[in-house]
Design a protein around this motif. Structure first.
Motif, PDB file in Angstrom:
ATOM      1  N   VAL A   1      74.779 -45.310  -5.224  1.00  0.00           N
ATOM      2  CA  VAL A   1      74.420 -46.644  -5.695  1.00  0.00           C
ATOM      3  C   VAL A   1      73.189 -47.145  -4.932  1.00  0.00           C
ATOM      4  O   VAL A   1      72.263 -47.704  -5.513  1.00  0.00           O
ATOM      5  CB  VAL A   1      75.600 -47.626  -5.486  1.00  0.00           C
ATOM      6  CG1 VAL A   1      75.214 -49.026  -5.898  1.00  0.00           C
ATOM      7  CG2 VAL A   1      76.790 -47.144  -6.283  1.00  0.00           C
ATOM      8  N   THR A   2      73.162 -46.908  -3.610  1.00  0.00           N
ATOM      9  CA  THR A   2      72.025 -47.397  -2.826  1.00  0.00           C
ATOM     10  C   THR A   2      70.768 -46.572  -3.093  1.00  0.00           C
ATOM     11  O   THR A   2      69.677 -46.996  -2.779  1.00  0.00           O
ATOM     12  CB  THR A   2      72.328 -47.388  -1.317  1.00  0.00           C
ATOM     13  OG1 THR A   2      73.017 -46.202  -1.018  1.00  0.00           O
ATOM     14  CG2 THR A   2      73.140 -48.576  -0.900  1.00  0.00           C
TER      15      THR A   2
ATOM     16  N   ASP B   1      84.342 -54.962  -7.916  1.00  0.00           N
ATOM     17  CA  ASP B   1      83.793 -56.315  -8.017  1.00  0.00           C
ATOM     18  C   ASP B   1      82.314 -56.336  -7.622  1.00  0.00           C
ATOM     19  O   ASP B   1      81.785 -57.383  -7.268  1.00  0.00           O
ATOM     20  CB  ASP B   1      84.548 -57.276  -7.077  1.00  0.00           C
ATOM     21  CG  ASP B   1      85.950 -57.538  -7.561  1.00  0.00           C
ATOM     22  OD1 ASP B   1      86.162 -57.396  -8.767  1.00  0.00           O
ATOM     23  OD2 ASP B   1      86.805 -57.894  -6.740  1.00  0.00           O
ATOM     24  N   GLN B   2      81.661 -55.177  -7.603  1.00  0.00           N
ATOM     25  CA  GLN B   2      80.239 -55.086  -7.278  1.00  0.00           C
ATOM     26  C   GLN B   2      79.933 -55.467  -5.824  1.00  0.00           C
ATOM     27  O   GLN B   2      78.902 -56.054  -5.527  1.00  0.00           O
ATOM     28  CB  GLN B   2      79.400 -55.978  -8.208  1.00  0.00           C
ATOM     29  CG  GLN B   2      79.427 -55.532  -9.663  1.00  0.00           C
ATOM     30  CD  GLN B   2      78.640 -54.240  -9.864  1.00  0.00           C
ATOM     31  OE1 GLN B   2      77.498 -54.127  -9.457  1.00  0.00           O
ATOM     32  NE2 GLN B   2      79.277 -53.269 -10.459  1.00  0.00           N
ATOM     33  N   VAL B   3      80.891 -55.162  -4.939  1.00  0.00           N
ATOM     34  CA  VAL B   3      80.650 -55.411  -3.520  1.00  0.00           C
ATOM     35  C   VAL B   3      80.627 -54.065  -2.798  1.00  0.00           C
ATOM     36  O   VAL B   3      81.596 -53.317  -2.843  1.00  0.00           O
ATOM     37  CB  VAL B   3      81.750 -56.307  -2.917  1.00  0.00           C
ATOM     38  CG1 VAL B   3      81.564 -56.448  -1.424  1.00  0.00           C
ATOM     39  CG2 VAL B   3      81.730 -57.671  -3.572  1.00  0.00           C
TER      40      VAL B   3
ATOM     41  N   MET C   1      72.046 -59.521  -0.451  1.00  0.00           N
ATOM     42  CA  MET C   1      72.060 -59.519  -1.911  1.00  0.00           C
ATOM     43  C   MET C   1      71.440 -58.224  -2.440  1.00  0.00           C
ATOM     44  O   MET C   1      70.371 -57.821  -1.988  1.00  0.00           O
ATOM     45  CB  MET C   1      71.257 -60.709  -2.450  1.00  0.00           C
ATOM     46  CG  MET C   1      71.825 -62.029  -2.037  1.00  0.00           C
ATOM     47  SD  MET C   1      73.391 -62.311  -2.878  1.00  0.00           S
ATOM     48  CE  MET C   1      74.170 -63.443  -1.753  1.00  0.00           C
ATOM     49  N   GLY C   2      72.082 -57.603  -3.412  1.00  0.00           N
ATOM     50  CA  GLY C   2      71.637 -56.302  -3.896  1.00  0.00           C
ATOM     51  C   GLY C   2      70.384 -56.344  -4.747  1.00  0.00           C
ATOM     52  O   GLY C   2      69.544 -55.460  -4.665  1.00  0.00           O
TER      53      GLY C   2
ATOM     54  N   LEU D   1      76.221 -56.368  -4.819  1.00  0.00           N
ATOM     55  CA  LEU D   1      75.291 -55.668  -5.714  1.00  0.00           C
ATOM     56  C   LEU D   1      74.764 -56.539  -6.840  1.00  0.00           C
ATOM     57  O   LEU D   1      73.623 -56.411  -7.243  1.00  0.00           O
ATOM     58  CB  LEU D   1      75.967 -54.424  -6.287  1.00  0.00           C
ATOM     59  CG  LEU D   1      76.274 -53.343  -5.237  1.00  0.00           C
ATOM     60  CD1 LEU D   1      77.093 -52.244  -5.863  1.00  0.00           C
ATOM     61  CD2 LEU D   1      75.001 -52.773  -4.648  1.00  0.00           C
ATOM     62  N   ASP D   2      75.617 -57.434  -7.357  1.00  0.00           N
ATOM     63  CA  ASP D   2      75.139 -58.245  -8.484  1.00  0.00           C
ATOM     64  C   ASP D   2      74.674 -59.634  -8.045  1.00  0.00           C
ATOM     65  O   ASP D   2      74.501 -60.527  -8.874  1.00  0.00           O
ATOM     66  CB  ASP D   2      76.224 -58.344  -9.565  1.00  0.00           C
ATOM     67  CG  ASP D   2      77.506 -58.963  -9.027  1.00  0.00           C
ATOM     68  OD1 ASP D   2      77.553 -59.251  -7.819  1.00  0.00           O
ATOM     69  OD2 ASP D   2      78.455 -59.155  -9.807  1.00  0.00           O
ATOM     70  N   ASP D   3      74.484 -59.830  -6.749  1.00  0.00           N
ATOM     71  CA  ASP D   3      73.970 -61.103  -6.207  1.00  0.00           C
ATOM     72  C   ASP D   3      74.870 -62.304  -6.493  1.00  0.00           C
ATOM     73  O   ASP D   3      74.418 -63.440  -6.392  1.00  0.00           O
ATOM     74  CB  ASP D   3      72.571 -61.412  -6.764  1.00  0.00           C
ATOM     75  CG  ASP D   3      71.502 -60.574  -6.110  1.00  0.00           C
ATOM     76  OD1 ASP D   3      71.853 -59.583  -5.455  1.00  0.00           O
ATOM     77  OD2 ASP D   3      70.311 -60.910  -6.250  1.00  0.00           O
ATOM     78  N   ASN D   4      76.100 -62.061  -6.879  1.00  0.00           N
ATOM     79  CA  ASN D   4      76.970 -63.171  -7.249  1.00  0.00           C
ATOM     80  C   ASN D   4      77.633 -63.761  -6.002  1.00  0.00           C
ATOM     81  O   ASN D   4      78.469 -63.118  -5.380  1.00  0.00           O
ATOM     82  CB  ASN D   4      78.021 -62.638  -8.229  1.00  0.00           C
ATOM     83  CG  ASN D   4      78.915 -63.725  -8.744  1.00  0.00           C
ATOM     84  OD1 ASN D   4      78.740 -64.890  -8.380  1.00  0.00           O
ATOM     85  ND2 ASN D   4      79.851 -63.355  -9.586  1.00  0.00           N
ATOM     86  N   PHE D   5      77.286 -64.997  -5.676  1.00  0.00           N
ATOM     87  CA  PHE D   5      77.803 -65.610  -4.447  1.00  0.00           C
ATOM     88  C   PHE D   5      79.323 -65.731  -4.501  1.00  0.00           C
ATOM     89  O   PHE D   5      79.991 -65.717  -3.461  1.00  0.00           O
ATOM     90  CB  PHE D   5      77.155 -66.988  -4.237  1.00  0.00           C
ATOM     91  CG  PHE D   5      77.417 -67.585  -2.888  1.00  0.00           C
ATOM     92  CD1 PHE D   5      76.647 -67.219  -1.798  1.00  0.00           C
ATOM     93  CD2 PHE D   5      78.442 -68.496  -2.697  1.00  0.00           C
ATOM     94  CE1 PHE D   5      76.887 -67.754  -0.538  1.00  0.00           C
ATOM     95  CE2 PHE D   5      78.690 -69.041  -1.434  1.00  0.00           C
ATOM     96  CZ  PHE D   5      77.910 -68.658  -0.362  1.00  0.00           C
TER      97      PHE D   5
END
Ligand SMILES: Nc1ncnc2c1ncn2[C@@H]1O[C@H](COP(=O)(O)OP(=O)(O)OP(=O)(O)O)[C@@H](O)[C@H]1O
Ligand SMILES: [Ca+2]
Length: 749
Positions: free
Chosen positions: A157-158, A297-299, A642-643, A659-663
Motif C-alpha cells: 500500500v505504501t 477502515d483505511q488505517v 494523512m495518507g 489512508l483516506d484522510d478521514n479524521f
C-alpha cells in the motif's frame, strides 16, 4: 554507443534512437559520482540528451518510448527480498528468552528424571516440557509468519507513493514505480527522492538520510532458586518417611545430591508456572488482529505498539490545514488598495499594478501552469496554496505564465518555509534591466515589511498608522470568515542598493510596497464536527496547532467544534506560537491545559507544545500532514499522518497513517486502542490468577507436606493449552461502543 549496442543485443528490443548511453554507463556515473565523466558527456544537459530526455520538457509522453526505456534500463522497483521461510521463523521463535528458559528447564528435567527414576519413567516430565516448547514455538512461528505476510501486504500500500514528473512538457503525477530513466522529476519540500539522478535546478536543497531505531525490554527470574536452596539447608524439608532430610554429616552425599536434584525439579516446576508463556503470544495476536481490522477502515499501522498507546491517549494535537480542512484552496477574495475587487472586475486596477502582481505570482512560485495540447484547459501543479493563486491569476488577471517567466531572469529565490511563512524572489527585467524584489506570504507578516502601498490608480502611498490599521482590519475580516490571507509586496531596487550576494539576506525585507491581498477558502472536512465531538466524548482534549493566522484558526476551530462560544471568554484558550514560545517553562506548563488553539506556530512551536504536554503526563497523539508537523509527529506518543494530503516526511515520521484522510478514523483508532489495552489487561489478570493460585498451592503444600502437588505436566497443560485458547478468545474481542465513552487511561495506568 557501446553500451547502447550491448543492451540492444542483450534485450533484443528496439531502443529509441535518441538514447546514446546505456544502463552500465548511467550506473557508473551515479555510483562513483564521477565528475570527470559528467564533464565529458557535456554536463547535466549533455547527459539528459544522451538519454534522450530534455531538461525542460522531460521525455516524450509516449507509451512505447516509456516501455522501451523500462526494457533497457529496468523499472524503478526494489528487488523484493526473498520471502522468509517458515524455518526462519522457527529459529526466531526458539531464540526467544522464555523459550530458552523453558528448553533449559526441559533439559534439566529430563536429566533429573532419568537420574532419579531411570530412563523408562524418568523421561516423562522433561519430554512433556519439550513437547510443550515445541507446540509454543510452532504457534509463535506461525503467528509471526502470518504477521509478516500481512505486513508485506501493507507495505504494498505504501508503495503507491506519487511523484510529480514532466513528460512531453506537461506535469503529471505518476506512481513512484512508473518512473523510468530520463524522467525529469519535480521534488517539493517534504518529498521523498524517488530515484538516483542528477540535480537540474532548485533552491534551498537539503536532503535527510537518517533512520530510526527501536528498543526492547527483559524480565528477570533468578531469585526463585536462591530462596529454595536456603530453605533446604536450614533443615526444614522432610523425606517420604517424615525424617528431616538435611542432617549434617549423617546425610550421605548421594542423598544430598538426590535431594538437591528434587529441589531443582521443584524449582523448574515453579519457573514453568511463573513464566506467562501465553502473554507474548496474546499481545501479538491482539495487535495483529486489530491491525488487520483497522486496515479495513483505511488505517495503516506502521508501529504495532502505537495502537495500544492510542488506548491511553489523553490529548490530540491536530494541525489545521490538511487535517481538519480539505487543503483544497480557492481564492475567493481579492483586495487592492483598500477596496474589495469583485470577480471579473480586475480591469479597474491600474495596468502597472496588475502587471506587477502578475510578475510576482508568475516568478515567485514553486507551482507550474501547463497548457495541455489535447484539452485546451490549463493544468496547475504545486502546493494547494500555490495552485490556487496561480489559477486565480490566470483566470482573473489573465496572467501568461511562460511570457512572464521569459521576460525576466531570476537572480535569487527564497523558498517558502513554515518558519518564515513567506517566499521571495530577486529578478532582473530583461527589457529595461531593472531589478525587482517580490514577496508573497502570510498577510500580516508581509504587511509588517511594507512602508507604502499602491492605490488603484497605480500611485504609491505612504502606509501611516491609520492606513496600517485599516489594512489590518481587512486581513482580520477575511480571516474571521475562515479565509487564509496571502499578501503580495514589491520593491524596485537600484543597482547600488543591491545587497552582496554572499550575504544571508540577499532579498530586501523592508520598505516594501504592498500590491494586494487575497483570501483563500479552505473548507472544513465534512463530518468534522461529529468526529471532534466523538473524541471529546471519549474524554480527549483536542487542540489545534496551526501555522495559519489567529483569526482564521479561530474561525475554523469554531466551525469544527474545537472552540465553543463559552470558551471564547477564557483569555488563554487562543494564543499565538510566539507568545507560547516566550513563556518560561513553568508558565507553559501552567497554561498549556487551557490552550485550545495555537495559531501562527512554527514547526518548533508545535514540538514545544507536544513536549510540554508530555512533561505534564499527558499521552499525546499528534495528527498532521505537512513537513511542519514532522518534528511534533516524531515527539508524540502516537504520530498520525494523512495518507493523501500527507507529505512523505510526515508519513515517515508517523506511527499510523490514515489512508483516506478521514479524521473520523481517529475515533476508530481510539476504540481499537482501548480494546487492545483492555484485552491485554484481561489476559494478564486471567493468567495471573491461574499462575498465582498454582504457585500458592504448590508452595503451601510443599512447605507443609514436602511434596509438589501439581506436576509440571499439569501446569504446562493449564499454562499453554488453556491460556493460548484464552489468548485467542480475548485477542479477538471486538471493541464495544462504550469504550468510546470511557475516560482515557493516561500514563499512570
Ligand atoms: N506557498 C506559499 N507562499 C507564501 N505563503 C504561504 C504559502 N503557503 C502558505 N503560506 C502562508 O504561510 C502560512 C503558514 O503556513 P504553514 O505551512 O506554516 O502552516 P499551514 O499549512 O497554514 O497550517 P497547518 O499548520 O495547520 O498545516 C499560511 O497561513 C499562509 O499565509
Ligand atoms: Ca498542514
Amino acid at each position: 554507443m557501446v553500451f547502447y549496442q550491448e543492451i540492444k543485443k542483450k534485450k533484443g528490443g528496439d531502443l529509441p534512437d535518441a538514447i546514446k548511453i546505456g544502463q552500465t554507463h548511467c550506473m557508473e556515473l551515479v555510483k562513483y559520482k564521477d565528475v570527470y565523466q559528467l564533464q565529458n558527456l557535456g554536463g547535466v544537459h549533455g547527459v539528459a540528451s544522451a538519454i534522450g530526455s530534455n531538461v525542460e520538457n522531460g521525455i516524450a509522453d509516449d507509451a512505447e518510448d516509456i516501455a522501451q526505456r523500462r526494457e533497457a534500463f529496468g523499472s524503478n522497483t526494489f528487488k523484493k527480498p526473498l520471502a522468509k521461510s517458515f524455518f526462519h521463523f522457527i529459529v526466531g521463535a526458539t531464540t526467544d528468552f522464555t523459550i530458552v528458559v523453558l528448553i533449559v528447564c526441559a533439559a534439566l528435567s529430563l536429566g533429573l528424571g532419568i537420574k532419579l527414576h531411570g530412563l523408562k519413567q524418568g523421561w516423562y516430565e522433561g519430554g512433556c516440557i519439550f513437547f510443550a516448547v515445541f507446540l509454543l514455538v510452532l504457534f509463535v512461528a506461525l503467528s509471526n509468519l502470518q504477521q509478516e505476510r500481512q505486513f508485506n501486504k501493507l507495505s504494498r500500500v505504501t508503495d503507491r507513493t506519487q511523484v510529480n514528473v514532466v513528460r512531453g512538457g506537461r506535469h503529471q503525477t505518476i506512481s513512484i514505480s512508473d518512473i523510468v530513466v530520463g524522467d525529469v522529476v519535480c521534488v517539493a519540500i517534504g518529498d521523498q527522492i524517488p530515484a538516483e539522478g542528477l540535480f537540474l535546478c532548485g533552491y534551498s536543497l537539503l536532503v535527510d538520510e537518517s533512520s530510526i531505531t527501536g528498543e526492547s525490554a527483559f524480565i528477570d527470574v533468578n531469585c526463585i532458586f536462591i530462596v529454595l536452596l536456603v530453605y533446604y539447608f536450614t533443615g526444614n524439608t522432610k523425606d517420604e518417611n517424615g525424617n528431616r532430610e538435611f542432617n549434617g554429616s549423617k546425610t550421605k552425599v548421594d542423598d544430598i545430591v538426590n535431594a538437591v536434584l528434587r529441589i531443582v525439579a521443584a524449582a523448574i516446576t515453579i519457573i514453568v508456572v511463573a513464566i506467562p508463556e501465553g502473554l507474548a503470544l496474546a499481545i501479538t495476536l491482539a495487535l495483529a488482529y486489530s491491525v488487520k481490522k483497522m486496515m479495513a477502515d483505511q488505517v495503516l499501522v506502521r508501529k504495532l505498539s502505537a495502537c495500544e498507546t492510542m488506548g491511553a491517549a489523553t490529548t490530540i494535537c491536530a494541525d489545521k490545514t490538511g487535517t481538519l480542512t480539505l487543503n483544497k484552496m480557492k481564492v475567493t477574495k481579492f483586495w487592492q488598495d483598500q477596496d474589495f475587487v469583485k470577480v471579473g472586475a480586475s480591469s479597474s486596477i491600474a495596468p502597472s499594478v496588475r502587471d506587477l502582481i502578475r510578475q510576482g505570482v508568475a516568478l515567485n512560485t514553486t507551482g507550474r501552469v501547463d497548457r495541455s495540447t489535447l484539452v485546451s484547459d490549463f493544468e496547475f501543479s504545486g502546493s494547494p496554496t500555490e495552485t490556487a493563486i496561480l489559477s486565480w491569476a490566470v483566470q482573473e488577471l489573465k496572467m501568461e505564465m511562460t511570457e512572464s517567466r521569459q521576460s525576466c531572469d531570476i537572480i535569487h529565490h527564497e523558498a517558502f518555509n513554515s518558519q518564515k511563512k513567506r517566499s521571495g524572489v530577486l529578478m532582473r527585467n530583461k527589457t529595461d534591466n531593472t531589478i525587482h524584489v517580490h514577496w508573497k506570504g502570510a498577510a500580516e507578516i508581509i504587511l509588517a515589511m511594507c512602508s507604502s502601498y499602491y492605490d488603484a490608480s497605480g500611485m504609491t502611498r505612504d502606509l501611516n498608522d491609520d492606513e496600517r490599521i485599516r489594512f489590518e482590519q481587512i486581513i482580520e475580516g477575511m480571516a474571521a470568515s475562515s479565509l487564509r490571507c496571502i499578501a503580495f509586496a514589491h520593491k524596485q531596487i537600484a543597482e547600488e542598493e543591491r545587497a552582496d550576494e554572499n550575504k544571508d539576506n540577499i532579498l530586501k525585507e523592508d520598505c516594501l510596497t504592498l500590491l494586494g491581498l487575497v483570501g483563500l477558502k479552505d473548507p472544513c472536512r465534512p463530518g468534522m464536527l461529529k468526529s471532534v465531538q466523538a473524541c471529546q466524548n471519549a474524554g480527549l482534549n483536542i487542540k489545534m496547532i496551526t501555522g495559519d493566522n489567529l483569526f482564521t484558526a479561530k474561525a475554523i476551530a469554531f466551525e469544527c467544534g474545537i472552540l465553543q462560544p463559552v470558551q471564547d471568554m477564557f483569555p488563554d484558550a487562543v494564543i499565538e506560537g510566539a507568545e507560547f514560545r516566550n513563556y518560561t517553562p513553568e508558565e507553559r506548563k501552567q497554561k498549556v491545559d487551557r490552550i485550545r488553539v495555537m495559531a501562527r506556530s512554527s514547526p518548533s512551536d508545535k514540538l514545544l507544545m507536544v513536549e510540554c504536554l508530555r512533561q505534564k503526563g499527558h499521552v499525546v497523539a499528534v495528527t498532521g500532514n505537512g513537513i511542519n508537523d514532522a518534528p511534533a509527529l516524531l515527539e508524540a506518543d502516537i504520530g498520525i499522518s494523512m495518507g493523501i494530503q500527507g507529505c512523505e516526511v510526515a508519513k515517515e515520521s508517523s506511527d499510523i497513517i490514515i489512508l483516506d484522510d478521514n479524521f473520523a478514523s481517529i475515533v476508530q483508532i481510539l476504540r481499537w486502542g482501548r480494546c487492545i489495552y483492555d484485552n491485554i489487561r484481561k489476559f494478564i489478570q486471567f493468567q495471573l490468577t491461574v499462575n498465582i493460585a498454582a504457585l500458592v498451592i504448590n508452595f503451601v503444600v510443599s512447605v507443609s507436606v514436602g511434596e509438589v502437588p501439581l506436576t509440571v505436566v499439569q501446569l504446562l497443560w493449564v499454562n499453554l493449552i488453556m491460556d493460548t485458547l484464552g489468548a485467542l478468545a480475548l485477542a479477538t474481542e471486538q471493541p464495544t461502543m462504550e469504550l468510546r465513552e470511557k475516560a482515557p487511561m493516561g500514563r499512570t495506568d
